[in-house]
Write a protein that holds these residues in place. Sequence first.
Motif, mmCIF file in Angstrom:
data_model
loop_
_atom_site.group_PDB
_atom_site.id
_atom_site.type_symbol
_atom_site.label_atom_id
_atom_site.label_comp_id
_atom_site.label_asym_id
_atom_site.label_seq_id
_atom_site.Cartn_x
_atom_site.Cartn_y
_atom_site.Cartn_z
ATOM 1 N N SER A 22 0.837 -1.188 0.000
ATOM 2 C CA SER A 22 0.000 0.000 0.000
ATOM 3 C C SER A 22 0.875 1.242 0.000
ATOM 4 O O SER A 22 1.872 1.303 0.728
ATOM 5 C CB SER A 22 -0.885 0.000 1.255
ATOM 6 N N GLY A 24 0.369 5.767 -0.902
ATOM 7 C CA GLY A 24 -0.574 6.811 -1.263
ATOM 8 C C GLY A 24 0.044 7.918 -2.077
ATOM 9 O O GLY A 24 1.264 8.069 -2.125
ATOM 10 N N VAL A 69 -6.160 1.476 -7.437
ATOM 11 C CA VAL A 69 -6.383 2.781 -6.821
ATOM 12 C C VAL A 69 -7.840 2.896 -6.397
ATOM 13 O O VAL A 69 -8.688 2.107 -6.816
ATOM 14 C CB VAL A 69 -5.995 3.927 -7.785
ATOM 15 N N HIS A 74 -6.920 9.178 -9.077
ATOM 16 C CA HIS A 74 -5.654 8.552 -8.680
ATOM 17 C C HIS A 74 -4.989 7.881 -9.886
ATOM 18 O O HIS A 74 -3.769 7.952 -10.051
ATOM 19 C CB HIS A 74 -5.879 7.508 -7.592
ATOM 20 N N LYS A 75 -5.786 7.238 -10.702
ATOM 21 C CA LYS A 75 -5.269 6.582 -11.913
ATOM 22 C C LYS A 75 -4.610 7.619 -12.824
ATOM 23 O O LYS A 75 -3.491 7.425 -13.298
ATOM 24 C CB LYS A 75 -6.416 5.877 -12.642
ATOM 25 N N ILE A 78 -1.269 8.866 -11.252
ATOM 26 C CA ILE A 78 -0.186 7.890 -11.318
ATOM 27 C C ILE A 78 0.325 7.753 -12.742
ATOM 28 O O ILE A 78 1.539 7.726 -12.978
ATOM 29 C CB ILE A 78 -0.631 6.536 -10.737
ATOM 30 N N VAL A 89 -2.826 0.259 -14.241
ATOM 31 C CA VAL A 89 -3.477 0.976 -13.141
ATOM 32 C C VAL A 89 -4.985 0.903 -13.344
ATOM 33 O O VAL A 89 -5.500 1.285 -14.400
ATOM 34 C CB VAL A 89 -3.025 2.459 -13.070
ATOM 35 N N ARG A 91 -8.941 1.037 -11.016
ATOM 36 C CA ARG A 91 -9.630 1.268 -9.752
ATOM 37 C C ARG A 91 -9.937 -0.068 -9.082
ATOM 38 O O ARG A 91 -10.228 -1.048 -9.763
ATOM 39 C CB ARG A 91 -10.955 2.001 -9.970
#
Length: 129
Positions: A22, A24, A69, A74-75, A78, A89, A91
């Motif tokens: 994990s 962030g 993610v 977030h995708k 990144i 990547v 979700r």
Amino acid sequence: MAEGLLRQAMNDAGKVDRFVGSAGLNALVGHQADPSACQLMASRQIDISAHRACQINSVMIRAADLVLVMESAHKIAIEGKEPSARGKVFRLGEWGKFNIPDPYQQDLAAFEYSLMLIERGVSDWVVRL
């Protein structure tokens, strides 16, 4: 919460050779998991008390076969940070077409809601991995 649930689900499915970690995008590096998250996970017999937050970085992204993610944003972040991430990547809620809200600094109900979505996403992914 997602790391703990995914690790447990992978172990339960006999997929113990997979690394689950994990990190962030805006993690408070070194901080422990929120007490509400620890409480909810303990009720599922998963101990996340040793968890310490860390920031995702390009080395982690390049080393990963799959990056899950919580939200579409977030995708995008990144893939923008590390173009080699494109195509790996997704979700956690990809199959159900949902984002998972961050319950940080919210009440227990927000953590319960996020955890319910995480459980759903983990279940969807484990059968595909």
